[in-house]
Design an enzyme around this catalytic site. Structure first.
Site, PDB file in Angstrom:
ATOM      1  N   GLY A  34      -3.208  -4.327  -4.642  1.00  0.00           N
ATOM      2  CA  GLY A  34      -3.663  -5.642  -3.990  1.00  0.00           C
ATOM      3  C   GLY A  34      -3.896  -5.524  -2.992  1.00  0.00           C
ATOM      4  N   HIS A  35      -4.387  -6.018  -1.937  1.00  0.00           N
ATOM      5  CA  HIS A  35      -5.020  -5.969  -0.275  1.00  0.00           C
ATOM      6  C   HIS A  35      -3.699  -5.485   0.219  1.00  0.00           C
ATOM      7  CE1 HIS A  35      -5.022 -10.599   0.382  1.00  0.00           C
ATOM      8  NE2 HIS A  35      -3.874 -10.079   0.296  1.00  0.00           N
ATOM      9  N   ASN A  36      -4.751  -4.739   1.521  1.00  0.00           N
ATOM     10  CA  ASN A  36      -3.237  -4.026   2.321  1.00  0.00           C
ATOM     11  C   ASN A  36      -2.196  -3.276   1.671  1.00  0.00           C
ATOM     12  OD1 ASN A  36      -3.941  -7.089   3.402  1.00  0.00           O
ATOM     13  ND2 ASN A  36      -4.364  -5.790   5.094  1.00  0.00           N
TER      14      ASN A  36
END
EC number: 2.3.1.191
Length: 341
Positions: A236-238
């Site tokens: 996922g993001h980050n």
């Protein structure tokens, strides 16, 4: 084809038996025959060593005597030695440099770069020397790819992402697609949050087929040097993954989780978002991680396989744990309990 003394000169190790013994490939103890080099990494396979027809066998010093009359190489880590020998026998496929007439390339690329048919390379892309772009791959505007990196067919790199040197990205991988970011209105409707970060991948990273790594919402998603990511993994993001961590197939890592260096994550494990996992953590296959892990070690949270009838009986007890615990507490507080006297 290599002689044993040639392998030892390149990779180290002590030759046992005839140093002029030649080997042409690596094989398992069971399947090896004349001209094959095998290895013993697990003591439970000693019986297979004794019956193997391999021309030579890689063993640890503790197993030197088991070679008997067989030729071999003695080394500290037979499995690692086997891996390095396998690389010698199986170098990456040579790819002729050049841009295929059916590729769509918007920038000048080094003469050593190979771009296959149907590939698309956007404006402002920077490719290092000896990069290989597989057929049908799409490289978005402003992407940077370091020297020696190879993309298999149909890899997608979204705009602005950065790939380091000597990486290998397998077919169908998608790097830099939007992270799953939405805000909710009172009505229940979802408002999309633009994902404006990048994916930044270090050097010597391998990414498996059909794996997806989302771009950051604001900050970047970062994959460290030497990370190995298997097939069909969602990151996922980050998310930030430390150097030399290895992740097996079908793992899901939710957004903003930070994973340390040299971790190993077993297949189908799940890690919820916004957690921190320390360096040198091993997560067993199928484990669901719901809390941060601050100390190195092996962590497991799953049930081993058992006959279905046994599982049903055990799960029936599991459903009543609260009432069972209450009964135990009541018994402990009873005047008749030995410890209450």
């Amino acid at each position: 084809m290599f002689r044993l003394d040639e392998l030892a000169a390149r990779l180290g190790g002590d030759v046992v038996g005839d140093p002029a013994t030649t080997v042409r490939r690596v094989a398992t103890l069971e399947q090896a025959g004349e001209g094959d080099l095998s290895f013993l990494a697990n003591p439970k396979y000693v019986g297979r060593l004794k019956s193997s027809h391999a021309s030579a066998i890689i063993v640890a010093d503790s197993a030197r005597s088991l070679l008997g009359e067989k030729a071999g190489i003695v080394t500290r880590d037979p499995y690692l030695y086997f891996a390095r020998v396998a690389q010698l026998f199986n170098p990456p496929e040579a790819v002729a440099p050049g841009v295929h007439p059916l590729a769509d390339v918007a920038v000048a690329v080094p003469a050593s770069v190979a771009v296959a048919a149907g590939a698309s390379i956007g404006a402002g892309v920077e490719l290092g020397e000896d990069v290989v772009i597989g057929a049908g791959s799409s490289i978005g505007a402003g992407v940077r790819i370091g020297a020696g990196t190879r993309l298999a067919p149909r890899v997608v790199i979204y705009p602005g992402c950065v790939i380091g040197t000597n990486c290998l990205i397998h077919a169908g991988a998608v790097i830099g697609s939007d992270g799953f970011g939405f805000a909710r209105e009172k009505s229940g409707a979802w408002v999309k949050i633009p994902q404006v970060g990048r994916v930044v991948i270090g050097d010597d990273v391998e990414i498996g087929a059909n794996t997806t790594i989302d771009r950051g919402a604001l900050d970047d998603t970062v994959i460290g040097n030497g990370v190995k990511i298997d097939n069909q993994i969602q990151i996922g993001h980050n998310v930030r993954i430390g150097d030399y961590t290895a992740i097996a197939g079908c793992v899901g890592i939710a957004g903003s989780t930070q994973i340390g260096a040299r971790c190993m994550i077993g297949g189908q494990a799940g890690i919820i978002g916004h957690l921190t996992i320390a360096d040198d953590v091993v997560i067993s296959a199928g484990t669901l991680v719901t809390k941060s892990i601050h100390k190195p070690g092996v962590y497991t949270a799953n049930l081993p396989v058992q006959p279905h009838a046994d599982w049903v009986k055990n799960f029936a007890h599991l459903r009543h744990l609260d009432s069972l615990a209450a009964r135990i507490r009541a018994l402990e507080q009873s005047p008749d309990h030995p410890e209450s006297a």
